[in-house]
Scaffold this motif. Structure first.
Motif, PDB file in Angstrom:
ATOM      1  N   THR A  31       0.728  -1.469  -0.023  1.00  0.00           N
ATOM      2  CA  THR A  31       0.087   0.103   0.229  1.00  0.00           C
ATOM      3  C   THR A  31       0.635   1.441  -0.052  1.00  0.00           C
ATOM      4  N   SER A  32       0.019   1.922  -0.545  1.00  0.00           N
ATOM      5  CA  SER A  32       1.615   3.492  -0.406  1.00  0.00           C
ATOM      6  C   SER A  32       1.390   4.251   1.089  1.00  0.00           C
ATOM      7  N   LYS A  43       4.244  10.412   4.036  1.00  0.00           N
ATOM      8  CA  LYS A  43       3.071   9.991   2.939  1.00  0.00           C
ATOM      9  C   LYS A  43       3.246  10.278   1.235  1.00  0.00           C
ATOM     10  N   HIS A  47       3.196  10.778  -2.902  1.00  0.00           N
ATOM     11  CA  HIS A  47       2.424  11.755  -3.925  1.00  0.00           C
ATOM     12  C   HIS A  47       2.313  12.693  -4.416  1.00  0.00           C
ATOM     13  N   PHE A  53      -1.267   5.812  -6.648  1.00  0.00           N
ATOM     14  CA  PHE A  53      -0.637   4.819  -6.212  1.00  0.00           C
ATOM     15  C   PHE A  53      -0.647   4.008  -7.294  1.00  0.00           C
TER      16      PHE A  53
END
Length: 191
Positions: A31-32, A43, A47, A53
């Motif tokens: 997962t991101s 996180k 982005h 993602f």
């Protein structure tokens, strides 16, 4: 995570983190949040560098497929030296002991990733397709040297070796195949 800290080679840090997650926990754990945590960054970093993602995953898969260029060059240089079986067995082992098996699982696990990859990779699964082409090119060189049968079809043999090699290495939770098992597989396919 602190912000404002300059990161070097952000893409590579994130891609290496994805490798570690795939190899230890499989595609369902990718997962991101897991990637940025494993990379030791906020996180938002992911982005800022990728639209979303799935864009990250598509770039990651293509990067890992293109990394096979060095392996393909080593295999091509081996043409005419050693034995064909040993050279192909070593190439299969290097390929499938890398993150390749996990990438195949990732591509089959995520529909959106497959759709994105189709825009730049029209057929097959990256890494497996590259591997089949790498082995086919090597076998073509060996056929020209008379080290495999003149009527052998390198493209078909390359695809068969990648497919059967993938089946041999596919269980990431089980024991790795022995060198003898890999050589036996190559011997039987080339026969």
């Amino acid at each position: 995570m602190p912000t404002g800290v300059a990161l070097r080679d952000v893409r590579e840090q994130l891609f290496d983190a994805a490798d570690r997650i795939l190899l230890t926990s499989g595609p369902e754990a990718l997962t991101s949040r897991a990637v940025t945590t494993e990379a030791g960054c906020a996180k938002g970093v992911l982005h800022r560098h990728f639209a979303d993602f799935d864009a990250f995953l598509a770039d990651y898969v293509l990067d890992r497929a293109h990394r096979m260029d060095a392996q393909a060059a080593r295999l091509a240089e081996a043409a005419g030296a050693g034995t064909v079986v040993e050279n192909v067995a070593a190439a299969l082992t290097a390929l499938f002991e890398s993150v390749a098996v996990a990438i195949v699982a990732l591509v089959t696990f995520r529909d959106e990733l497959r759709a994105r990859l189709r825009t730049t990779w029209p057929a097959g699964v990256p890494v497996l397709t590259e591997g089949a082409q790498m082995i086919a090119g090597y076998l073509e060189d060996e056929r020209a040297r008379g080290r495999i049968r003149a009527d052998a079809d390198p493209e078909v043999l390359g695809a068969m070796l990648i497919g059967t090699g993938h089946l041999l290495f596919a269980d990431r939770t089980g024991a790795r195949p022995s060198p003898d098992a890999v050589r036996d597989l190559v011997t039987k396919v080339l026969r």
